[in-house]
Structure formats: structure tokens, C-alpha cells
Motif scaffolding. Structure first.
Motif, PDB file in Angstrom:
ATOM      1  N   VAL A 149       0.898  -1.415  -0.233  1.00 23.24           N
ATOM      2  CA  VAL A 149      -0.132   0.215  -0.019  1.00 23.24           C
ATOM      3  C   VAL A 149       0.772   1.053   0.020  1.00 23.24           C
ATOM      4  CG1 VAL A 149      -1.514   1.703   1.267  1.00 23.24           C
ATOM      5  CG2 VAL A 149      -1.936  -1.511   0.981  1.00 23.24           C
ATOM      6  N   VAL A 153      -0.246   2.516   6.768  1.00 19.97           N
ATOM      7  CA  VAL A 153      -1.336   1.061   7.436  1.00 19.97           C
ATOM      8  C   VAL A 153      -0.772   0.695   8.811  1.00 19.97           C
ATOM      9  CG1 VAL A 153      -1.603  -1.462   7.230  1.00 19.97           C
ATOM     10  CG2 VAL A 153      -0.505   0.309   4.964  1.00 19.97           C
ATOM     11  N   ILE A 158      -5.880   0.683   6.192  1.00 17.47           N
ATOM     12  CA  ILE A 158      -5.404   1.711   5.529  1.00 17.47           C
ATOM     13  C   ILE A 158      -5.587   2.913   6.728  1.00 17.47           C
ATOM     14  CG2 ILE A 158      -5.065   3.342   3.364  1.00 17.47           C
ATOM     15  CD1 ILE A 158      -5.805   0.234   1.913  1.00 17.47           C
ATOM     16  N   ALA A 161      -4.191   6.746   2.352  1.00 18.58           N
ATOM     17  CA  ALA A 161      -3.364   6.901   1.405  1.00 18.58           C
ATOM     18  C   ALA A 161      -3.659   7.534   0.210  1.00 18.58           C
ATOM     19  CB  ALA A 161      -3.656   4.711   0.809  1.00 18.58           C
ATOM     20  N   THR A 166     -10.636   3.712  -0.940  1.00 22.12           N
ATOM     21  CA  THR A 166     -11.046   2.013  -1.206  1.00 22.12           C
ATOM     22  C   THR A 166     -12.640   2.062  -0.288  1.00 22.12           C
ATOM     23  OG1 THR A 166     -10.575   2.430   1.542  1.00 22.12           O
ATOM     24  CG2 THR A 166      -8.843   0.844   0.355  1.00 22.12           C
ATOM     25  N   LEU A 185      -2.317  -6.286   5.135  1.00 24.94           N
ATOM     26  CA  LEU A 185      -1.586  -5.070   4.076  1.00 24.94           C
ATOM     27  C   LEU A 185      -0.584  -4.673   5.066  1.00 24.94           C
ATOM     28  CD1 LEU A 185      -4.460  -6.024   3.403  1.00 24.94           C
ATOM     29  CD2 LEU A 185      -4.949  -3.230   3.872  1.00 24.94           C
ATOM     30  N   ASN A 187       2.211  -0.842   4.156  1.00 24.82           N
ATOM     31  CA  ASN A 187       3.238   0.605   3.278  1.00 24.82           C
ATOM     32  C   ASN A 187       4.700  -0.025   2.677  1.00 24.82           C
ATOM     33  OD1 ASN A 187       6.011   1.643   3.606  1.00 24.82           O
ATOM     34  ND2 ASN A 187       3.948   3.708   3.525  1.00 24.82           N
TER      35      ASN A 187
END
Length: 390
Positions: A149, A153, A158, A161, A166, A185, A187
Motif C-alpha cells: 500500500v 497502514v 489503511i 493513502a 478504498t 496490508l 506500507n
């Protein structure tokens, strides 16, 4: 209570035996027992259990010792135990990687995204996973999923971002429910650091930085061989440092020296609606004056940002993950020379094949998570398509 203690010891011993299989291309039961200082009967019981599950591949007989005797049976980790999937959602692309449990790449592809609609992207990911499962040659199939991502995170969520929306969808929860495997998930700069730690050139750096220069600028921090995320995952957001811009106002430094910033500044200077990276590289090689001027200004800001990050975190080595450096390696050479001229005397290396670094890091985290060995050091198979350039 005694049974609980024995169970915990057995789990720990099992993980240590697995670690030996990851960290040695060929070994024996005797070698494992000797390395771990665990009695042979305990190792044999765990070995038989792991073998029954499909973790072990037999390699044949090794050489006998100088004293003679029976030749030992060599074994290694069976890469076809299962596979993990890694994804990176970019501005106009989806990068997909499948890897065996030893980290070896099965396949890699980049899929063009016509729309940045999260539901459509998730559908594409689901279809890719289903297709892989239909063509799978492993024992246990899909083991875990990892996402790289471009943003902050925290605990698999998240937080921020700026380059992806999302729409409130919990990606980890969705894919865990759909495929019944752990989903992580993380970074992308953190994952580039994980890549260097686990797929690295075995220099055994306990403290390193991976500086990622993409649409933003971030740093992945490995401290004492563990990823340092900071409070709510905010560590390493060096691109958000404030500096004085040309108009005298405070701006985030990544607005001056990231790939996105360079593209935006050149497009504005040339009166273009949009400028793709491929066109930027072409103009640079043609020695376009505007491009050279903007890039030189950006590199001046980047040099100071990297210097400050190095003296602040005190790493043993620094790795640079950047498509700009992949396409224009002379920029990296200038940066390295400038840092060395300013008394930075630690190893500096560029990751060549930057588009794969965070995906490989995500593969490693997925493998660790599936095995419940997040804090164990596992040596994964170095991919031929990625290298470190000094």
C-alpha cells in the motif's frame, strides 16, 4: 499447566526446525539437532510431522564423515508446500506476484487498469487468484495474501493513502472471507525494507533503511532485524517533512522531489495536460532543458532529505527503491556521490527492479504470517530479476 508448558515448548521447537529448513539449502536431522542443541528424538518427531505435512523434500545422500559410517540423508524445504499471492495497486496498474513458500517467484505480471474503481480492481484480483488456484501445482495451494500500500497502514487497516481510495472497504477482511487465508496490508516502503532483510545479499545488517521514491517518498526502517512502524504506523513518512517552498510557504518535501512531483512540475512548465513516466524518461535522454532543470532541483531537495534521514535513524546500510533510478541510474550515482562527499560512509545501494521489491516484501510477510513466525528470521530465495547495485 505442565501440559500447556510442554505444548508451548513443542510449538517453539517446531518453529525452530522450520527456521533451519528455510535458512539452509540442504541439511540433515543430525545437523538440525546439533544447530538447535535439541535432542535427536525431539527433532526426529518434529521432522516426521513436518514431512507428513509436506514441508520437507528429500535431496538424496550426502557425503559421509572422515570417520566413515552411513551417509546422511540431505533434505530441504519443499517449495511446493504451497504459494502466497502479493498485489500492488498503482495509479494505472495492478501488479501481481505469486511465490512458492520459499520465496521463489512463480509468476509476475502488471495489469493495466482503465478505471480506478476499487470494486472493479477487487474483482480483477479475485479472478487472478481463482485462475492461479485452477493451475496450482502445490500441495496445499494458497496460503496467504499480501498487499503493498502506498500510504500509512495500521493493524491491517489503511489509515491514509492519498493515491488510492478504498471507499471504506476492508480489503483484508474481504479477501480473508473469500479465500480463507491470512491477508496482510503493509506500507510499500516498509515492504521494500522487509525485502532487503529477508531476500538480501546476506550482509546481515541488523539496522537498515529502504528509501522509496515513487509517487511519494517514504522510508522503511529495520531496527534490530525487526520492522519499526512507529505509533499507528507513522514511522518513516520522511516525505511529509516540511520545507520552505519557492514561494516562501511551508510544503511537504515530497511535493518537490517525488516522482509525482517531478511529473507534475514538468507538465506544468511545458503546458501539458498529463505526462507519463515513459515520456519523461524519453525527454531526459534527449537532454530537454526543462526536464533537466526540474530534475536537478528535485535531486537537490532529495539529497538533503536522504542525508537527514540517515543521520536521524543511524542505519548500517541504505537501499533506494525508485523507478526513476531504474530508468535513469545516473541520478542515483549523483545522489550517492553527493552523500559520500558529505561524510556518509555506510553502504549505499540501489534496488534494480524496484517494481518487484515491495511485492517480494509482501510475499515474505505473508509467508511469515501463515507460519505464525512473524519475529523469526527466514532466508528466502533471491530472485534473478532483482539485484542491488552499489
Amino acid at each position: 499447566m505442565k501440559n500447556d508448558s510442554r505444548s508451548l515448548v513443542r510449538v517453539a521447537n517446531r518453529q525452530l526446525v522450520l527456521q533451519q529448513l528455510f535458512n539452509h539449502p540442504a541439511t540433515t536431522r543430525v545437523d538440525i539437532a546439533r544447530e538447535l542443541k535439541i535432542n535427536k528424538s525431539t527433532v526426529s518427531a518434529i521432522y516426521n510431522e513436518l514431512n507428513d505435512e509436506g514441508f520437507i523434500e528429500e535431496l538424496g545422500q550426502g557425503e559421509s564423515t572422515n570417520r566413515g559410517g552411513r551417509k546422511p540423508n540431505l533434505v530441504c524445504l519443499n517449495k511446493r508446500y504451497g504459494f502466497v499471492a502479493s498485489f500492488e495497486i498503482g495509479t494505472g496498474h495492478l501488479r501481481v506476484m505469486f511465490s512458492y513458500i520459499n520465496g521463489e517467484i512463480i509468476s509476475y505480471e502488471q495489469i493495466a487498469l482503465e478505471k480506478r474503481d476499487m470494486l472493479l480492481i477487487m474483482q480483477t484480483i479475485k479472478e487472478v487468484l481463482q485462475k492461479m488456484e485452477q493451475n496450482d501445482d502445490t500441495i496445499h495451494g494458497l496460503l496467504a495474501i499480501g498487499f503493498s500500500v502506498h500510504g500509512i497502514v495500521d493493524h491491517n487497516q489503511i489509515v491514509d493513502a492519498p493515491f488510492i481510495s478504498t471507499n471504506g472497504i476492508d480489503l483484508a477482511a474481504y479477501f480473508e472471507n473469500e479465500f480463507h487465508v491470512p491477508t496482510i496490508l503493509e506500507n510499500e516502503a516498509n515492504l521494500a525494507a522487509i525485502f532487503e532483510r529477508d531476500f538480501g545479499d546476506r550482509e546481515s545488517y541488523r539496522d537498515l533503511l529502504a528509501i522509496s521514491i515513487h509517487r511519494g517518498v517514504g522510508a522503511g526502517i529495520i531496527a534490530n532485524q525487526q520492522l519499526y512502524r512507529g505509533f499507528h504506523g507513522r514511522a518513516g513518512e520522511i516525505g511529509r517533512s516540511l520545507v520552505v517552498g519557492q514561494d516562501g510557504q511551508l510544503v511537504k518535501v515530497e511535493a518537490l522531489c517525488s516522482e509525482d512531483a517531478i511529473l507534475t512540475q514538468i507538465a506544468q512548465a511545458k503546458g501539458l495536460d498529463n505526462l507519463r513516466p515513459a515520456r519523461l524518461y524519453e525527454l531526459y535522454r534527449q537532454h530537454d532543458e526543462t526536464v533537466i532543470r526540474v530534475i536537478n532541483q528535485a535531486m537537490g531537495n532529495l539529497q538533503k532529505l536522504v542525508y537527514d534521514a540517515i543521520v536521524s535513524f543511524g542505519p548500517q546500510a541504505v537501499y533506494f527503491d525508485s523507478p526513476l533510478f531504474d530508468e535513469m541510474p545516473e541520478l542515483y550515482q549523483h545522489l550517492r556521490d553527493w552523500l559520500q562527499a558529505h561524510q556518509i560512509d555506510i553502504p549505499l545501494q540501489m534496488i534494480k527492479g524496484s517494481e518487484m521489491a515491495s511485492l517480494l516484501g509482501a510475499s515474505s510477510m505473508a509467508i511469515h504470517r501463515f507460519l505464525d513466525m512473524d519475529r523469526y528470521s527466514l532466508t528466502l530465495k533471491w530472485p534473478k530479476s532483482v539485484s542491488n547495485v552499489k
